[in-house]
Design a protein around this motif. Structure first.
Motif, short mmCIF file in Angstrom:
data_model
loop_
_atom_site.label_atom_id
_atom_site.label_comp_id
_atom_site.label_asym_id
_atom_site.label_seq_id
_atom_site.Cartn_x
_atom_site.Cartn_y
_atom_site.Cartn_z
N LEU A 1 0.82 -1.21 0.00
CA LEU A 1 0.00 0.00 0.00
C LEU A 1 0.86 1.26 0.00
O LEU A 1 0.53 2.24 -0.68
CB LEU A 1 -0.93 0.01 1.23
CG LEU A 1 -1.80 -1.24 1.43
CD1 LEU A 1 -2.67 -1.07 2.67
CD2 LEU A 1 -2.65 -1.52 0.22
N LEU A 2 1.94 1.25 0.76
CA LEU A 2 2.80 2.43 0.88
C LEU A 2 3.92 2.37 -0.16
O LEU A 2 5.12 2.37 0.17
CB LEU A 2 3.37 2.53 2.29
CG LEU A 2 2.36 2.81 3.41
CD1 LEU A 2 3.05 2.88 4.76
CD2 LEU A 2 1.58 4.10 3.14
N ARG A 3 3.55 2.33 -1.41
CA ARG A 3 4.51 2.37 -2.52
C ARG A 3 4.51 3.76 -3.12
O ARG A 3 3.45 4.34 -3.36
CB ARG A 3 4.15 1.33 -3.58
CG ARG A 3 4.34 -0.11 -3.13
CD ARG A 3 4.07 -1.07 -4.27
NE ARG A 3 4.34 -2.44 -3.90
CZ ARG A 3 5.51 -3.05 -4.01
NH1 ARG A 3 6.54 -2.36 -4.49
NH2 ARG A 3 5.68 -4.30 -3.65
N LYS A 4 5.69 4.31 -3.37
CA LYS A 4 5.78 5.65 -3.92
C LYS A 4 5.10 5.76 -5.27
O LYS A 4 4.47 6.77 -5.59
CB LYS A 4 7.25 6.07 -4.03
CG LYS A 4 7.91 6.40 -2.71
CD LYS A 4 9.38 6.77 -2.90
CE LYS A 4 9.52 8.01 -3.77
NZ LYS A 4 10.94 8.43 -3.93
N GLU A 5 5.23 4.72 -6.09
CA GLU A 5 4.62 4.74 -7.42
C GLU A 5 3.15 4.33 -7.30
O GLU A 5 2.84 3.19 -6.94
CB GLU A 5 5.36 3.78 -8.36
CG GLU A 5 4.74 3.64 -9.73
CD GLU A 5 4.52 4.97 -10.43
OE1 GLU A 5 3.38 5.21 -10.88
OE2 GLU A 5 5.49 5.77 -10.50
N PRO A 6 2.22 5.22 -7.60
CA PRO A 6 0.79 4.92 -7.42
C PRO A 6 0.32 3.67 -8.17
O PRO A 6 -0.49 2.90 -7.63
CB PRO A 6 0.09 6.17 -7.95
CG PRO A 6 1.11 7.26 -7.81
CD PRO A 6 2.43 6.61 -8.04
#
Length: 354
Positions: free
Chosen positions: A299-304
């Motif tokens: 969920l907390l990935r920089k790339e949406p």
């Protein structure tokens, strides 16, 4: 148009689309009749966030608030402590307690449009009744039993079994909204409230600041929200971003906070906080189980585009694994694992953007 809906029972009815609140019209609403026999009402602190807690700005901030008990139709409206723009509403005939929000007649249909558009869902607050006056509209919602932010602060952090049960309800609500072209925006723990005294059932408290999309296009440019939950792409872009993906980032912050007891990105200085979010670097404590770590990182990935969708989150194996007895039993005795208080003006991220 909400004015065309027919009166029908809210309780016990099948949850079919769309929900239909009761609708009434007053001959006059200037001002509501004052109930002279009641001089004061006991505080209901058990249902309210702790004093000094931040509250999201509401679109009807200019509406005069009830300073004492007033009568409106079948309802007695009571002050709701420090809960701005919300009144407790007691049905004088049935004794049922609801919550009442007041909107201007000119703008209310836009402000409650998402409630009308969404099919009923057990994890989304529904409109019970609408009473329209000459210049104001009184919208009645179901009563709640406190919000998730306050609950996590009081518990310090949640065990994975309880967190999974509650977080699944949160995801179910968000997934339902996304499937019906509604992006919540400004997602945070405080936005979810309990539907029961036992604090086992959750629902979205408000849809007034949500965004209704056209088809699959979820491009947004709005930059309002709570700084601790804002996604990197909102900070890094001057154009539009995916509303659904931004919601998922906020869900990641929520899950981390449930399990750890603090935000993954936190700093009293907004510039430092935003710098941490842009880098997307955070540390998951050792007591978090591997499957929960996997979900947080999904969920907390920089790339949406690399984040799971809300629908995909519901299929994650952590939910089933966490329901097994003894799956994870973290020590919650640490006194430094508290969801921090946020200054009152921290809920308005707009002031932090140029």
């Amino acid at each position: 148009m909400i004015a065309n809906v027919q009166r029908e029972s809210r309780l016990g009815a099948p949850r079919l689309a769309p929900c239909r609140p009761r609708f009434k019209r007053l001959e006059s609403d200037e001002p509501p009749a004052k109930c002279l026999r009641l001089s004061e009402t006991p505080p209901d602190s058990g249902l309210l966030p702790s004093p000094g807690s931040p509250h999201p700005p509401t679109p009807h901030s200019g509406t005069p608030q009830h300073q004492g008990p007033t009568c409106l139709g079948n309802y007695l409206l009571l002050p709701a402590g420090d809960r701005e723009h919300v009144s407790r509403a007691l049905n004088l005939h049935t004794g049922e307690e609801l919550q009442c929000k007041v909107f201007s007649l000119k703008h209310y249909q836009k402000q409650i449009e998402a409630y009308v558009q969404l099919p009923c869902h057990p994890n989304i607050t529904g409109v019970v009744e609408v009473i329209q006056g000459e210049s104001k509209v009184y919208v009645f919602f179901e009563k709640d039993y406190g919000d998730m932010h306050s609950y996590v602060r009081s518990c310090k952090r949640l065990g994975e079994e309880e967190a999974a049960k509650l977080f699944k309800q949160i995801i179910s609500a968000v997934s339902h909204c996304h499937q019906h072209a509604v992006v919540l925006g400004d997602l945070k723990l405080r936005k979810f409230v309990f539907s029961d005294k036992e604090r086992t059932r959750l629902r979205v408290e408000s849809l007034e600041d949500s965004h209704i999309m056209k088809g699959d296009d979820d491009a947004l440019s709005d930059k309002h929200g709570c700084p601790a939950y804002v996604s990197p792409e909102i900070l890094n872009t001057t154009g539009t971003y995916s509303g659904r993906s931004a919601d998922v980032w906020s869900l990641g912050v929520m899950l981390f906070t449930l399990l750890v007891g603090r935000y993954p990105f936190h700093d009293a200085d907004p510039s430092t906080l935003f710098s941490k979010i842009r880098r997307g670097q955070y540390c998951i404590p050792d007591h978090i189980s591997p499957k929960a770590r996997c979900l947080i990182r999904s969920l907390l990935r920089k790339e949406p585009s690399e984040r799971l969708t809300a629908e995909e989150i519901l299929l994650h194996p952590w939910f089933e694994a966490a329901s097994q007895p003894g799956y994870a039993d973290p020590n919650t005795s640490s006194t430094d694992q508290l969801v921090p208080d946020i200054p009152q003006n921290y809920d308005d991220i707009d002031s932090f953007f140029c």
